[in-house]
Design a protein around this motif. Sequence first.
Motif, PDB file in Angstrom:
ATOM      1  N   PHE A  26       0.843  -1.198   0.000  1.00  0.00           N
ATOM      2  CA  PHE A  26       0.000   0.000   0.000  1.00  0.00           C
ATOM      3  C   PHE A  26       0.885   1.258   0.000  1.00  0.00           C
ATOM      4  N   PHE A  27       0.481   2.263  -0.775  1.00  0.00           N
ATOM      5  CA  PHE A  27       1.265   3.479  -0.919  1.00  0.00           C
ATOM      6  C   PHE A  27       0.419   4.706  -0.564  1.00  0.00           C
ATOM      7  N   GLU A  28       1.101   5.737  -0.085  1.00  0.00           N
ATOM      8  CA  GLU A  28       0.463   7.033   0.133  1.00  0.00           C
ATOM      9  C   GLU A  28       1.470   8.133  -0.184  1.00  0.00           C
ATOM     10  N   ARG A  29       0.990   9.194  -0.779  1.00  0.00           N
ATOM     11  CA  ARG A  29       1.857  10.322  -1.125  1.00  0.00           C
ATOM     12  C   ARG A  29       1.689  11.442  -0.105  1.00  0.00           C
ATOM     13  N   TYR A  30       2.772  12.206   0.047  1.00  0.00           N
ATOM     14  CA  TYR A  30       2.715  13.409   0.873  1.00  0.00           C
ATOM     15  C   TYR A  30       3.699  14.421   0.310  1.00  0.00           C
ATOM     16  N   LYS A  31       3.416  15.684   0.558  1.00  0.00           N
ATOM     17  CA  LYS A  31       4.282  16.752   0.036  1.00  0.00           C
ATOM     18  C   LYS A  31       5.217  17.239   1.138  1.00  0.00           C
ATOM     19  N   THR A  80      10.578  21.456   0.661  1.00  0.00           N
ATOM     20  CA  THR A  80      11.003  21.398  -0.744  1.00  0.00           C
ATOM     21  C   THR A  80       9.823  21.431  -1.700  1.00  0.00           C
ATOM     22  N   GLU A  81       8.599  21.164  -1.177  1.00  0.00           N
ATOM     23  CA  GLU A  81       7.377  21.105  -1.968  1.00  0.00           C
ATOM     24  C   GLU A  81       7.431  19.994  -3.015  1.00  0.00           C
ATOM     25  N   LYS A  82       8.253  18.992  -2.766  1.00  0.00           N
ATOM     26  CA  LYS A  82       8.333  17.831  -3.658  1.00  0.00           C
ATOM     27  C   LYS A  82       7.431  16.725  -3.106  1.00  0.00           C
ATOM     28  N   VAL A 118      19.726  18.694   3.706  1.00  0.00           N
ATOM     29  CA  VAL A 118      19.526  20.059   4.209  1.00  0.00           C
ATOM     30  C   VAL A 118      20.072  21.068   3.197  1.00  0.00           C
ATOM     31  N   LEU A 119      21.209  20.752   2.585  1.00  0.00           N
ATOM     32  CA  LEU A 119      21.804  21.620   1.558  1.00  0.00           C
ATOM     33  C   LEU A 119      20.824  21.835   0.411  1.00  0.00           C
ATOM     34  N   GLU A 120      20.223  20.754  -0.083  1.00  0.00           N
ATOM     35  CA  GLU A 120      19.277  20.857  -1.194  1.00  0.00           C
ATOM     36  C   GLU A 120      18.032  21.648  -0.784  1.00  0.00           C
ATOM     37  N   GLU A 121      17.600  21.443   0.448  1.00  0.00           N
ATOM     38  CA  GLU A 121      16.425  22.159   0.955  1.00  0.00           C
ATOM     39  C   GLU A 121      16.714  23.658   1.025  1.00  0.00           C
TER      40      GLU A 121
END
Length: 382
Positions: A13-18, A22-24, A68-71
């Motif tokens: 089972f899968f669920e998505r979250y933002k 990063t809003e990804k 953290v750098l990418e964020e």
Amino acid sequence: MWMEELPNGKYKFFERYKDPYTEKWKRVSVTLDSCSARAKKEAQKQLDEKIVKKEEKINSSDRLFQDVLEEWWSFYKKTVKPTTVKARTAPYNRIKSDFAIGTPIRNVDTAYIKKYIMTCDLTKAQLKHFKDILNAVFDYAHEIKMVTENPARATKVPKSTADEVQIAINQKFLEQDELARLLKELYRLKRTYRAGLLAEFMSLNGCRIGEAVALELKNYRKDEGLLDIHGTLDSVDRHAEKTSTKTASGFRTTHLTKREMEILDEIIAMNALSAELNPSWSESDYIFLSKEGKPIQRNAFNVSLQKANTRLKKPIKKHLSSHIFRHTLVSTLAESNVPLKAIMGRVGHKDARTTSQIYTHVTKSMEQAVLDALDTVALNRK
């Protein structure tokens, strides 16, 4: 939530979250033996718990430095001009590919950073960019309470020697004879004549190139001898967008010298003539335009300077770019005993280390000239 049946007969089972920073979109999953209504309800419960734990971990010191750098980078790009992003991209990519890979941010301490600095092959200029980015990343991590202190700001970098500092400062501005030789060469050729006008104007006005090429006809108040510097043209990949000046103090009005007005009048007249003769000329209210009728591009301008320098009988042994004219004005005014505060007002600086360095350097040289003159007087009395 959605489900996939696995080859072994179980169900995933899968669920998505933002990600709130990063809003990804990301996803979590759980595997159960059944796909019954009860199993689906249990799967949803476990997925929700996993998402909560993921979100709680966002500000945790367990997070990897690279994450953290990418964020931070995703936020940073939204707060600065495109040209700044372009300038920072190379050092950012270097850090992303070479520093603290797979290391939790809590383990990147002052000793860790110091060891990297002592063993890396970065030049002093590259090291400055590296340190600036680290400072900003850890400031961000500290702000959201991910770390208790900023180890980057506590890290000392190797200092330049007095000779290196003096050489570096000398490289930032042109002596008057160097400026004269460069301008003469730019004016000599038709293809670089417009670049010559822009270079001379900046050496007198002290504006940044983005501010110069953003000047419009309405900003030139000829009758009053004033110029409103109220914006900058941020050019990246031939796309230009007029935005606010780099700093609040950069939003200013300057008094024009006679020569500045002559330059503005000349290029405005050139633009008007080109518009009449060239059917493909782009209609524009900008003043410093290329022969195609487009605002002069920073990179093209810098290339023109560097090529003109190579044509000189005695090339100037300095890296030539648009910013050198801004610093040249600082040097010129310092030599004329203009107070530092007045110079900073002219160039639109509220607090400028480079301006202060050049001013101090030039005035010290002038002090030495005073001593030399007094020594000469004393010798003549003997």
